[in-house]
Design an enzyme around this catalytic site. Structure first.
Site, PDB file in Angstrom:
ATOM      1  N   THR A 405       0.828  -1.218   0.000  1.00 50.00           N
ATOM      2  CA  THR A 405       0.000   0.000   0.000  1.00 50.00           C
ATOM      3  C   THR A 405       0.855   1.257   0.000  1.00 50.00           C
ATOM      4  O   THR A 405       0.527   2.248  -0.655  1.00 50.00           O
ATOM      5  CB  THR A 405      -0.927   0.003   1.220  1.00 50.00           C
ATOM      6  OG1 THR A 405      -0.132  -0.196   2.406  1.00 50.00           O
ATOM      7  CG2 THR A 405      -1.965  -1.104   1.127  1.00 50.00           C
ATOM      8  N   GLU A 470      -7.859  -3.584  -1.226  1.00 49.26           N
ATOM      9  CA  GLU A 470      -6.443  -3.927  -1.079  1.00 49.26           C
ATOM     10  C   GLU A 470      -6.166  -5.418  -1.255  1.00 49.26           C
ATOM     11  O   GLU A 470      -5.009  -5.837  -1.201  1.00 49.26           O
ATOM     12  CB  GLU A 470      -5.943  -3.437   0.280  1.00 49.26           C
ATOM     13  CG  GLU A 470      -5.931  -1.918   0.381  1.00 49.26           C
ATOM     14  CD  GLU A 470      -5.690  -1.399   1.782  1.00 49.26           C
ATOM     15  OE1 GLU A 470      -5.491  -0.177   1.944  1.00 49.26           O
ATOM     16  OE2 GLU A 470      -5.726  -2.218   2.733  1.00 49.26           O
ATOM     17  N   GLU A 613     -12.508  -2.285  14.182  1.00 44.20           N
ATOM     18  CA  GLU A 613     -12.360  -2.097  12.745  1.00 44.20           C
ATOM     19  C   GLU A 613     -13.179  -3.115  11.964  1.00 44.20           C
ATOM     20  O   GLU A 613     -13.796  -2.792  10.949  1.00 44.20           O
ATOM     21  CB  GLU A 613     -10.896  -2.194  12.332  1.00 44.20           C
ATOM     22  CG  GLU A 613     -10.711  -1.975  10.839  1.00 44.20           C
ATOM     23  CD  GLU A 613      -9.283  -2.141  10.373  1.00 44.20           C
ATOM     24  OE1 GLU A 613      -9.003  -1.826   9.205  1.00 44.20           O
ATOM     25  OE2 GLU A 613      -8.447  -2.577  11.180  1.00 44.20           O
TER      26      GLU A 613
END
Length: 677
Positions: A405, A470, A613
């Site tokens: 990333t 991702e 999360e």
């Protein structure tokens, strides 16, 4: 007997309602505990279920290397939030007390703990991260004696073991016959990037704090350089009340040339300022924050969830800081406290609507680091400005090198530009646009022109990227990357015109000819070689909201139905909130509400509802998820749109579970929007 039970049920119901309303959430359960942080945008103090303890204190924008060969990591401060209390030579703990309960009060931003010790004493204490004195915390105690008792209270500065060369001491400062006792520890961070200083003291509210003859005698004990203690003892008669506070301040060389002396000054300010004045100032600042509010009638659980999300965004930000907000805010060191796209795409829009002061800090954080972004673009062979996927105080790339990333997730640069133009659209601040907004948008547009590759047919591609999904690294023509680049280029043109400059023609040429790939049936492809794999989070659907690149209802619905089943169960909380907004804007309240709840409810952690999360992990508090669910309310159910003409409302839709929705203090005009059945 039946009448008694009925009256008891009414009383119990009333107590429960009083303890768990739209502003307060109360628990009596410690079995599966995740605390709610109290924060003021500089310090984050995480309470514990253990008596008189806090888990840790996080220092905003203060970074040290996480390991010898690692990247930067946000620092834990010295913990001044731990105390010990003894009554009649018995140290209080969770096993020898009863009627324990805790309440988070979101309206006044404090954390209240109360309990009883046998039939001897009742104790309450409130924990504040003072909004008005932002480098300090304040724990306010009240002890009521039910019998004669001897009280011993110890305040502690607990220094994390990774600090080096701690110097712990106790000093009594004197000026004009005013004595100021200060417990203090000063140490270097692990790799000596920073010096950190923490000072603390006791305050007695019913005693002249400057008169040492009226105060209980203090005794200092340095258990070690990492464990610095200050103690007082006092006898209380039956029915006596003792009200006192323990206050601490944490400063570092990130913000102060002399953090040791500055931390003393904050403690002295709290010591010599009357409690009523100090807390009134704190409450006044939070009252001002809550002028931007969301009120749900008819669904208490949703009201609490929404308020808790908004509370965290307010608690983690400051309008006077020019700092941003990390995915976990100031609740933990997760993700190293770095700044991601989470800020611009997820947290920024709700703040932009409800608090332009904090929103300005978030965009200024990026413009203050523009030179570093320009340097990064040069280093990778591009023009303009290229922002890091993970940013710290330096503005350089802070992503661990092993994570692709950091090298390839480039849409962050467009996300920053989109936030900048939206800030101008909502505020109309032409001066800011000229000084900060347009210079940023120009550099971002130049970057995308240099980053895009012209194909033989005249179209443009962006190759070799990691997109919002991702799970698919190093792909070409990722839908969201290309879509965000288109949007950033279009906004740069508008910004140039707004400041009466001529936009670069290539900006429009590249934007109009950027590739967005499609399946044969018209469904949008997530990237050029996508074949239906599971995705980490929303990507294609972001082209409908917030980008508005895909606007025809047929394609929007195709994309919704195709990609919702492909969202990974372990994906982050905010993913489904995008789907919820889009369904609400299509007028489908049922699917919107379903996805609204699915976007965060599986991620809630007891007892207060802190957001993790993901549903399968335990990493609260996830401020990104809070931003996503708030966007569902504001831009979905509330029907609010950010346009070239500012904020407008069209076609709001109300879930059947709600009687009404009121959005207060929107935009610079502080307008209220009400949606009713």
């Amino acid at each position: 007997m039946k009448l008694f039970i009925f009256l008891l049920m009414i009383l119990t119901s009333n107590i429960k309602s009083a303890q768990n309303d739209g502003w307060q959430i109360t628990t009596r359960d410690t079995s599966n505990y995740t605390g709610i942080v109290v924060s003021n945008g500089r310090l984050g103090i995480l309470p514990s279920e253990k008596l008189f303890k806090t888990e840790h204190i996080i220092l905003n924008n203060v970074y040290e290397k996480g390991s010898t060969l690692g990247v930067s990591k946000i620092l834990k401060g010295m913990n001044f939030g731990n105390l010990e209390v003894e009554i009649n030579n018995v140290k209080l703990n969770h096993h020898n007390i009863h009627d324990w309960k805790q309440t988070i009060n979101m309206k006044e931003a404090y954390f209240l703990t109360s309990f009883s010790y046998e039939d001897v004493a009742e104790i309450t204490y409130k924990m504040y991260a003072l909004r008005n004195v932002p480098y300090s915390g304040y724990i306010d105690f009240k002890i009521t004696a039910k019998k004669d008792l001897n009280l011993k209270v110890t305040g502690i500065i607990d220094t994390p073991t990774e600090y080096i060369n701690p110097l712990s001491a106790f000093r009594v400062l004197i000026d004009a016959e005013v004595t100021m006792p200060i417990l203090q520890t000063v140490a270097n961070s692990e790799f000596e990037r920073h010096t950190v200083a923490t000072s603390a003291t006791f305050i007695w509210h019913d005693i002249n704090s400057g008169d040492e003859h009226e105060r209980p005698e203090l005794s200092h004990e340095k258990v070690s350089d990492f464990d610095n203690r200050l103690t007082f003892q006092k006898n209380l008669k039956k029915n006596d009340d003792l009200e006192f506070a323990w206050t601490g301040a944490a400063c570092s060389t990130q913000d102060f040339n002399d953090p040791q002396t500055e931390s003393e000054r904050f403690v002295i300010f709290n010591l010599l300022t009357p409690r009523t004045d100090l807390i009134k100032q704190h409450n006044g600042l939070w009252e001002s924050l809550w002028k931007g509010d969301i009120i749900v009638e008819g669904d208490l659980q949703s009201q609490q969830d929404i308020r808790l999300a908004l509370y965290h965004l307010y608690a983690f930000g400051r309008g006077d800081s020019d700092l941003s907000i990390a995915p976990m805010g100031l609740s933990s060191q997760n993700y190293n406290g770095h700044i991601f796209w989470d800020t611009e795409l997820w947290m920024f829009p709700p703040l932009l609507l409800l608090n332009q002061d904090i929103a300005r800090s978030l965009v200024n954080y990026r413009s203050n680091r523009l030179d570093k972004a320009k340097q990064k673009a040069i280093n990778f062979g591009y023009k303009g400005a290229m922002f890091p996927w993970e940013s710290d105080d330096t503005g350089e790339e802070a992503t661990p090198a092993w994570a692709l990333t950091g090298t390839f997730e480039h849409h962050i640069t467009a996300d920053v530009a989109i936030a900048f133009w939206n800030y101008y659209r909502v505020t109309g601040n032409k001066k800011w646009l000229k000084e900060r907004g347009y210079p940023m948008l120009k550099e971002v547009a130049d970057y995308w022109v240099s980053r895009a590759v012209r194909n033989k047919d005249g179209s443009y591609s962006i190759k070799n990227v990691v997109g919002a999904n991702e799970f698919a690294p190093n792909v070409d023509d990722n839908a969201f990357t290309n879509g965000s680049a288109i949007t950033a280029l279009e906004y740069a043109v508008l910004a140039a015109e707004a400041v009466e400059l001529v936009p670069e023609p290539l900006w429009t040429q590249v934007a109009k000819n950027m590739k967005i790939h499609k399946f044969p049936d018209g469904t949008t492809k997530e990237h050029s070689t996508y074949k239906g794999e599971v995705i980490k989070q929303a990507d294609v659907n972001l082209l409908s909201f917030p980008l508005d690149i895909i606007s025809d209802q047929e394609t929007i619905l195709k994309d919704l139905k195709y990609y919702e089943p492909k969202l990974a169960k372990e994906g982050p909380a905010m993913g489904k909130s995008v789907f919820a907004v889009i369904y609400a804007r299509l007028g489908d309240a049922n699917n919107a509400f379903r996805l609204f709840k699915e976007s965060y409810e599986p991620n809630k952690r007891p007892p207060f509802g802190a957001l993790s999360e993901t549903a399968t992990a335990d990493l609260p508090y996830f401020a990104t998820g809070a931003g996503g669910m708030l966007q569902t309310v504001l831009f979905g159910f509330g029907g609010l749109y950010i346009t070239e003409d500012g904020l407008i409302q069209k076609n709001p839709v109300l879930p059947k579970q709600w009687k009404s929705l009121t959005i207060k203090g929107v935009g610079i005009e502080r307008k209220d929007y009400v949606v009713k059945r």
